[in-house]
Design a protein around this motif. Sequence first.
Motif, PDB file in Angstrom:
ATOM      1  N   GLY A   1      46.671  24.401  14.529  1.00 50.52           N
ATOM      2  CA  GLY A   1      46.694  24.055  13.109  1.00 50.52           C
ATOM      3  C   GLY A   1      47.884  24.652  12.376  1.00 50.52           C
ATOM      4  O   GLY A   1      47.974  24.548  11.146  1.00 50.52           O
ATOM      5  N   GLU A   2      48.823  25.260  13.096  1.00 44.31           N
ATOM      6  CA  GLU A   2      50.018  25.836  12.474  1.00 44.31           C
ATOM      7  C   GLU A   2      51.066  24.748  12.231  1.00 44.31           C
ATOM      8  O   GLU A   2      51.117  23.746  12.946  1.00 44.31           O
ATOM      9  N   PHE A   3      51.905  24.950  11.219  1.00 49.01           N
ATOM     10  CA  PHE A   3      53.041  24.061  11.020  1.00 49.01           C
ATOM     11  C   PHE A   3      54.314  24.876  10.933  1.00 49.01           C
ATOM     12  O   PHE A   3      54.315  26.024  10.463  1.00 49.01           O
ATOM     13  N   PHE A   4      55.410  24.275  11.416  1.00 50.55           N
ATOM     14  CA  PHE A   4      56.698  24.959  11.484  1.00 50.55           C
ATOM     15  C   PHE A   4      57.807  24.026  11.003  1.00 50.55           C
ATOM     16  O   PHE A   4      57.911  22.890  11.454  1.00 50.55           O
ATOM     17  N   PHE A   5      58.671  24.519  10.135  1.00 46.05           N
ATOM     18  CA  PHE A   5      59.843  23.763   9.697  1.00 46.05           C
ATOM     19  C   PHE A   5      60.825  23.615  10.852  1.00 46.05           C
ATOM     20  O   PHE A   5      61.066  24.560  11.610  1.00 46.05           O
ATOM     21  N   ILE A   6      61.391  22.413  11.014  1.00 45.08           N
ATOM     22  CA  ILE A   6      62.399  22.224  12.073  1.00 45.08           C
ATOM     23  C   ILE A   6      63.761  21.794  11.522  1.00 45.08           C
ATOM     24  O   ILE A   6      64.789  22.209  12.038  1.00 45.08           O
ATOM     25  N   GLU A   7      63.788  20.957  10.483  1.00 46.48           N
ATOM     26  CA  GLU A   7      65.080  20.559   9.925  1.00 46.48           C
ATOM     27  C   GLU A   7      64.888  19.846   8.599  1.00 46.48           C
ATOM     28  O   GLU A   7      63.773  19.454   8.237  1.00 46.48           O
ATOM     29  N   MET A   8      65.995  19.667   7.885  1.00 46.08           N
ATOM     30  CA  MET A   8      65.971  18.929   6.630  1.00 46.08           C
ATOM     31  C   MET A   8      66.960  17.780   6.699  1.00 46.08           C
ATOM     32  O   MET A   8      68.095  17.948   7.143  1.00 46.08           O
TER      33      MET A   8
ATOM     34  N   LEU B   1      61.902  17.279   4.434  1.00 48.49           N
ATOM     35  CA  LEU B   1      61.770  18.455   5.286  1.00 48.49           C
ATOM     36  C   LEU B   1      60.823  18.114   6.420  1.00 48.49           C
ATOM     37  O   LEU B   1      59.684  17.688   6.188  1.00 48.49           O
ATOM     38  N   GLU B   2      61.312  18.267   7.642  1.00 50.40           N
ATOM     39  CA  GLU B   2      60.540  17.899   8.816  1.00 50.40           C
ATOM     40  C   GLU B   2      59.864  19.126   9.422  1.00 50.40           C
ATOM     41  O   GLU B   2      60.467  20.199   9.516  1.00 50.40           O
ATOM     42  N   TYR B   3      58.618  18.929   9.843  1.00 50.06           N
ATOM     43  CA  TYR B   3      57.820  20.003  10.421  1.00 50.06           C
ATOM     44  C   TYR B   3      57.181  19.534  11.721  1.00 50.06           C
ATOM     45  O   TYR B   3      56.909  18.345  11.900  1.00 50.06           O
ATOM     46  N   LEU B   4      56.929  20.490  12.594  1.00 52.65           N
ATOM     47  CA  LEU B   4      56.042  20.263  13.736  1.00 52.65           C
ATOM     48  C   LEU B   4      54.698  20.886  13.399  1.00 52.65           C
ATOM     49  O   LEU B   4      54.622  22.025  12.919  1.00 52.65           O
ATOM     50  N   TYR B   5      53.639  20.128  13.665  1.00 55.05           N
ATOM     51  CA  TYR B   5      52.276  20.603  13.433  1.00 55.05           C
ATOM     52  C   TYR B   5      51.615  20.770  14.785  1.00 55.05           C
ATOM     53  O   TYR B   5      51.568  19.834  15.588  1.00 55.05           O
ATOM     54  N   ASP B   6      51.148  21.972  15.063  1.00 61.03           N
ATOM     55  CA  ASP B   6      50.503  22.280  16.340  1.00 61.03           C
ATOM     56  C   ASP B   6      49.044  21.842  16.265  1.00 61.03           C
ATOM     57  O   ASP B   6      48.239  22.443  15.544  1.00 61.03           O
ATOM     58  N   ASP B   7      48.711  20.774  17.004  1.00 63.99           N
ATOM     59  CA  ASP B   7      47.358  20.237  16.970  1.00 63.99           C
ATOM     60  C   ASP B   7      46.324  21.231  17.489  1.00 63.99           C
ATOM     61  O   ASP B   7      45.150  21.158  17.135  1.00 63.99           O
ATOM     62  N   THR B   8      46.762  22.150  18.321  1.00 64.57           N
ATOM     63  CA  THR B   8      45.845  23.107  18.923  1.00 64.57           C
ATOM     64  C   THR B   8      45.500  24.241  17.963  1.00 64.57           C
ATOM     65  O   THR B   8      44.340  24.633  17.834  1.00 64.57           O
TER      66      THR B   8
ATOM     67  N   ILE C   1      55.308  15.869  11.209  1.00 59.90           N
ATOM     68  CA  ILE C   1      54.891  15.648   9.826  1.00 59.90           C
ATOM     69  C   ILE C   1      56.037  16.080   8.919  1.00 59.90           C
ATOM     70  O   ILE C   1      56.618  17.149   9.115  1.00 59.90           O
ATOM     71  N   GLU C   2      56.361  15.245   7.941  1.00 56.40           N
ATOM     72  CA  GLU C   2      57.484  15.556   7.067  1.00 56.40           C
ATOM     73  C   GLU C   2      57.078  15.426   5.600  1.00 56.40           C
ATOM     74  O   GLU C   2      56.147  14.683   5.266  1.00 56.40           O
ATOM     75  N   VAL C   3      57.769  16.172   4.747  1.00 57.68           N
ATOM     76  CA  VAL C   3      57.465  16.192   3.319  1.00 57.68           C
ATOM     77  C   VAL C   3      58.639  15.622   2.537  1.00 57.68           C
ATOM     78  O   VAL C   3      59.787  16.038   2.731  1.00 57.68           O
ATOM     79  N   GLN C   4      58.341  14.670   1.665  1.00 54.57           N
ATOM     80  CA  GLN C   4      59.355  14.078   0.799  1.00 54.57           C
ATOM     81  C   GLN C   4      59.510  14.923  -0.453  1.00 54.57           C
ATOM     82  O   GLN C   4      58.523  15.235  -1.123  1.00 54.57           O
ATOM     83  N   VAL C   5      60.753  15.306  -0.774  1.00 56.32           N
ATOM     84  CA  VAL C   5      61.003  16.070  -1.994  1.00 56.32           C
ATOM     85  C   VAL C   5      62.048  15.366  -2.854  1.00 56.32           C
ATOM     86  O   VAL C   5      62.853  14.561  -2.364  1.00 56.32           O
TER      87      VAL C   5
END
Length: 457
Positions: free
Chosen positions: A285-292, A276-283, A212-216
């Motif tokens: 519900g946590e999300f983690f930034f991985i790169e921009m 900004l790209e994130y990994l979302y843990d389906d198990t 999951i990624e966020v556009q800024v």
Amino acid sequence: MTQGIRKLLIANRGEIAVRIIRAAHALGIPTVAACSEADRDSLAARMADEVHVLGQARADKSYLNIKALIGALKVTGADAVHPGYGFLSENADFAEAVVAAGAIFVGPSPDTIRRMGDKAEARRTAQAAGVPVVPGSPGELIDVDSALNVAESVGFPLLIKASAGGGGRGIRLAQNAPQLRDEFPRAQREALAAFGNGGVYLERFITKARHIEVQVLGDGQRAVHLFERECSLQRRRQKIFEEAPSPVLDQQQRETLCASAVRLAESLGYRGAGTLEYLYDDTTGEFFFIEMNTRIQVEHPVSELITGIDLVQAMLRIAGGEPLQFKQSDIQLKGTALQMRLNAEDPARDFFPCPGRVEELIWPQGAGIRVDTHLYPGYRVPPYYDSLLAKLIVQGADRTETLARALRAVEQTTLGGMASTLPLHRELLQQPWLHRADFNTGTLETWLVERRRGGEA
């Protein structure tokens, strides 16, 4: 015309070059298509106000040739460069060369590109801004012993990732300590060969992860987000199908995720469009930034459709010295959108590249349908570059309507003369798991394997 740009040179090709030219013309900015000899007859070359041939077809002789591009700036009198995506779009040396030539680089500063291009440094920057990152090493690792020490605290499985990597390249998986011993030096050698930088770091491997990624957008002082995109359907870590917003986030998760992206962008003094790209843990519900990604993304149209904001025009305005034209409260989520990448690849032959001549071309029309492409009837797709032919983008009031509209759009599309991924999308859109949004980053590849074996997804 924007106050700071008089003539724009497009340092790219294909659909993104066409997209940039249209945005520039909407703002009254004359354009120069900087192209290779193979792209003299491209749609971008036909649409631009001027054409400057950089060199031979090979990318290193044209689109990756910094000297030739700076020469094009001087010859044409262009005072700004839009790098698009790929090629030199995240090359800090190119951005510096543009600035040194007295021109505007449409994007963030060279320092920002360099800082966020180093994945280990990007992790540290995110942590300093209070943005969660995937558990792993605090920075680059020098040797196997230091990697094993990190593994003891983080646990297996682990990903070994190139600090200068991107596009899914420079990544190896270690399930245990013996594998880490074997894979670590290989990852270092591969990183050095591919990126000229042998630095690697470790991250926990999340088994059921969503991308999951966020556009800024930022003007150097203030940043806003345009919500998030779900990009989990990938093959060999390359995206095929994207949608916005993510079908699994609730409102609280969305607000928390997007606020973290804005916080990081503002901590950088970010200027331009970024993702900004994130990994979302389906198990969990946590999300983690991985790169921009410090550039415009291939999938930016879905963010445009759900917000009504033209990202490329916004980039040009910001580069020209204008502040952001809207506040976060002005940006409202409007329905859902999805994008299908049509590539010159044959899914029946393991996605074998199939460039050729466009013999027949019919695009769908109607409410909620957009096509971004550089194709025209009779155009011969050159074999030297990325296989992307077009992006079929669809919007609806909700996800159910959008998926139904997408299937109709695919069925109304004709692309004759070469194999493409069009039939794959027709089949994909009929999968129950897609409609349930029951997928992660490994789902598409599993489905493709089962499909080849004649099984049911």
